[in-house]
Design a protein around this motif. Sequence first.
Motif, PDB file in Angstrom:
ATOM      1  N   ARG A 122      47.383  67.404  11.848  1.00 16.72           N
ATOM      2  CA  ARG A 122      46.956  67.936  13.333  1.00 16.72           C
ATOM      3  C   ARG A 122      46.985  66.628  13.972  1.00 16.72           C
ATOM      4  NH1 ARG A 122      42.615  72.640  13.490  1.00 16.72           N
ATOM      5  NH2 ARG A 122      41.554  71.084  14.731  1.00 16.72           N
ATOM      6  N   PRO A 123      47.303  66.981  15.328  1.00 14.53           N
ATOM      7  CA  PRO A 123      47.371  65.840  16.092  1.00 14.53           C
ATOM      8  C   PRO A 123      45.963  65.296  16.714  1.00 14.53           C
ATOM      9  CG  PRO A 123      48.847  67.771  17.123  1.00 14.53           C
ATOM     10  CD  PRO A 123      47.931  68.236  15.886  1.00 14.53           C
ATOM     11  N   ASP A 124      44.862  66.037  16.344  1.00 11.04           N
ATOM     12  CA  ASP A 124      43.685  65.590  16.476  1.00 11.04           C
ATOM     13  C   ASP A 124      43.057  64.920  15.558  1.00 11.04           C
ATOM     14  OD1 ASP A 124      43.718  68.165  15.347  1.00 11.04           O
ATOM     15  OD2 ASP A 124      41.600  68.532  16.032  1.00 11.04           O
ATOM     16  N   ASN A 170      45.281  57.561  15.539  1.00  8.74           N
ATOM     17  CA  ASN A 170      45.305  59.010  16.073  1.00  8.74           C
ATOM     18  C   ASN A 170      46.455  59.484  15.793  1.00  8.74           C
ATOM     19  OD1 ASN A 170      45.639  60.674  18.899  1.00  8.74           O
ATOM     20  ND2 ASN A 170      44.078  61.477  17.562  1.00  8.74           N
ATOM     21  N   HIS A 192      48.249  62.018  17.421  1.00  5.43           N
ATOM     22  CA  HIS A 192      48.801  62.438  18.733  1.00  5.43           C
ATOM     23  C   HIS A 192      49.266  61.355  19.271  1.00  5.43           C
ATOM     24  CE1 HIS A 192      49.590  63.923  22.837  1.00  5.43           C
ATOM     25  NE2 HIS A 192      48.832  62.872  23.220  1.00  5.43           N
ATOM     26  N   SER A 193      48.541  60.285  19.171  1.00 11.08           N
ATOM     27  CA  SER A 193      48.892  58.626  20.019  1.00 11.08           C
ATOM     28  C   SER A 193      50.132  58.099  19.194  1.00 11.08           C
ATOM     29  CB  SER A 193      47.843  57.928  19.993  1.00 11.08           C
ATOM     30  OG  SER A 193      46.790  58.377  20.517  1.00 11.08           O
ATOM     31  N   ARG A 229      52.302  59.775  17.586  1.00 11.20           N
ATOM     32  CA  ARG A 229      53.712  60.707  17.925  1.00 11.20           C
ATOM     33  C   ARG A 229      54.003  60.471  19.264  1.00 11.20           C
ATOM     34  NH1 ARG A 229      51.400  66.200  15.001  1.00 11.20           N
ATOM     35  NH2 ARG A 229      51.756  65.437  12.909  1.00 11.20           N
ATOM     36  N   LYS A 230      53.347  60.119  20.384  1.00 14.92           N
ATOM     37  CA  LYS A 230      53.673  59.842  21.440  1.00 14.92           C
ATOM     38  C   LYS A 230      54.523  58.523  21.393  1.00 14.92           C
ATOM     39  CE  LYS A 230      51.699  60.301  25.762  1.00 14.92           C
ATOM     40  NZ  LYS A 230      51.042  60.134  26.909  1.00 14.92           N
ATOM     41  N   SER A 269      54.778  70.910  16.561  1.00 21.89           N
ATOM     42  CA  SER A 269      54.551  69.601  16.280  1.00 21.89           C
ATOM     43  C   SER A 269      55.264  68.407  16.904  1.00 21.89           C
ATOM     44  CB  SER A 269      54.832  69.562  14.607  1.00 21.89           C
ATOM     45  OG  SER A 269      56.309  69.932  14.430  1.00 21.89           O
ATOM     46  N   SER A 309      54.160  66.035  21.179  1.00 13.22           N
ATOM     47  CA  SER A 309      53.413  64.804  21.629  1.00 13.22           C
ATOM     48  C   SER A 309      54.739  63.858  21.619  1.00 13.22           C
ATOM     49  CB  SER A 309      52.618  64.428  20.191  1.00 13.22           C
ATOM     50  OG  SER A 309      51.304  65.340  20.215  1.00 13.22           O
ATOM     51  N   ASP A 352      60.685  66.519  15.783  1.00 15.01           N
ATOM     52  CA  ASP A 352      59.982  65.500  15.108  1.00 15.01           C
ATOM     53  C   ASP A 352      60.842  65.178  13.860  1.00 15.01           C
ATOM     54  OD1 ASP A 352      59.014  67.436  12.935  1.00 15.01           O
ATOM     55  OD2 ASP A 352      58.117  68.315  14.447  1.00 15.01           O
TER      56      ASP A 352
END
Length: 468
Positions: A257-259, A266, A268-269, A271-272, A295, A298, A358
Motif C-alpha cells: 500500500r502507498p502508505d 515510503n 508512495h514516495s 513510486r513517485k 497502484s 503515484s 506500474d
Amino acid sequence: MFDEVKSLNEECGIFGVWGAKDANYLTYLGLHSLQHRGQEGAGIVANDGQKLRAYRNLGLLTQVFSKPEYLNSLLGNSAIGHVRYSTAGENKIENVQPLLFDFTDSQLALAHNGNLTNADTLKKELEKDGHIFKSSSDSEVLVHLIKQSQKSTFHEQIVEALNKIQGGFAYLLLTKNELIVALDSHGFRPVSIGKLKTGGYVVASETCALDAVGATFYRDVKPGELITINDKGVKIDHWTTKTQLAICSMEYVYFARPDSNILGINVHSARKRMGAILAKEFPAPGDIVVGVPNSSLSAASGYAEASGLPYEMGLIKNQYMGREFIQPTQELREKSVRQKLAAVKGVVSGKRVILVDDSIVRGTTCAYIVQMLKEAGALEVHLRIASPRFMHPCFYGIDIQEKSELIAAHKSVEEMNQIFGSDSLQFLSEKGLISAIGLKADAPYSGLDMSYFNGDYPTYLYDYESKK
C-alpha cells in the motif's frame, strides 16, 4: 495494475498480536489493512493462555467474519491472522491459514507469507517417514520438520527446521507461551514490528497495518532473524547468519500500500520517484499524464511533475467491482474491463495522453485501455511503464511461475506496442528502478530482488530450477 485483470497476486498478508486486550479485534483490523495482499481466504487463531482457537474460511475478511460470533469466540490477549492468495496449493478451505495443529502435549498455529522452493522434495521425504499432510500448500512443511527434530528445546527444533527449507518465507508461530517471527535469509517479504500504547506488540506484513491498530513502529524484521515475543518482551535471535538482503522489488512497484514504509522507505514516495525517473529516461510528446488506477497513480504524479505536464484523472475505477468480475473468456473480460474502468471523455478528448502504468505482466487487457482512451477522443496514447520488463517468473511468493505467462518474455517492446495499439511504449530501466527505491544495502542490486526483470535469482531454485 488494472491492465492485467487477474494477473499478479501476492500470496498473503500476516498479522500477529501479543499482550493486548481484544487481540482478536486488533488482528481483524490489521488484516483489513492487508486485504490487498490476498482475497481468497482469511483466518484468525487466538490464544487465551490455555487454549488456541481458530476460525477461517474462504473469501474476503468481511465475508469470513460475517457474523459477530465468529470473531467473538476467539478470546485471548494474543492472536495471529492471515489473508491468502494461493501461489502454492489449491484455493480450498484446508489451505486457508493460520493452520492450527493439535498435538498430545501442545498446540501450534502457523501463518506463512512466501513460497518455499524445495517444498515438494521435503514433502516426499516426510511422507516416506509417515508424515501425513492435511493441506496442499507448502506452509505446513515447517511444522512437520519441527516435530521431526530431535533437538531438546522448541527453539532449537525451529532453528533446525528453518535450516532445511529454502525460498521465501515470513512465518508467524503462535503457542500458548509466545509469538515467534522468522524471516528467510534474504528477506524477500517485508515484516515489521510495532508497539502498542498499552505495552503489547504487533507484527505485520506492512506498516499500514501497524497504523490501523494505533501501534508505533518498533523495528523491521531482518533476514535470518528469529524473534520471540512473550510477556517478558522481545528477544532477537538468528536462525542463520548467512544472509544477504534481496527484498522483492515488486513490493515497492505494486504490492504494498502507498502508505506503508518498507525498510524505512515510503512506498508512495518511491513510486513517485519511479515516475520521475521514467519521465527523464523516456519523455513523450503529450499534453496530459494519466495513471491507471489505483497502484499507478503515484508513479503518474511523479512523471507529471518531472515532465512539467498536468496530471489528470483521465481514467475512473469503479470501486464497487470486486474479484467476482473476472470472466472466463476474452470477450467477457473485455466487457468486464469496461465496467471496472471508464475513460473521462471531457479530460482526454483532443489530448495526447501519456498513460502511466506500474507494470505489464500478462498484458491481457492493456490494448483495451488504450482503445478506451482513443474511443474517448485521445489523439495519441503513449504508454510508459514505471518498472522494467517483467520477463522471468517468480518463485518466492507470487503467482507467476511460468515464463509462458509473461508477454515481455516473448515479445519485443515494439511488438507489444503494436499489440496494445499505443503510439509508443517504454519501460523504466533497472538502474532507474534501483535508484528510485533508494535502498542503501551492500548487496547485489542494492539489496533488491530484481530477478523478475533480469533472471538473476538470489537463490538456487531447487524444485523450480527447470522452470526459470
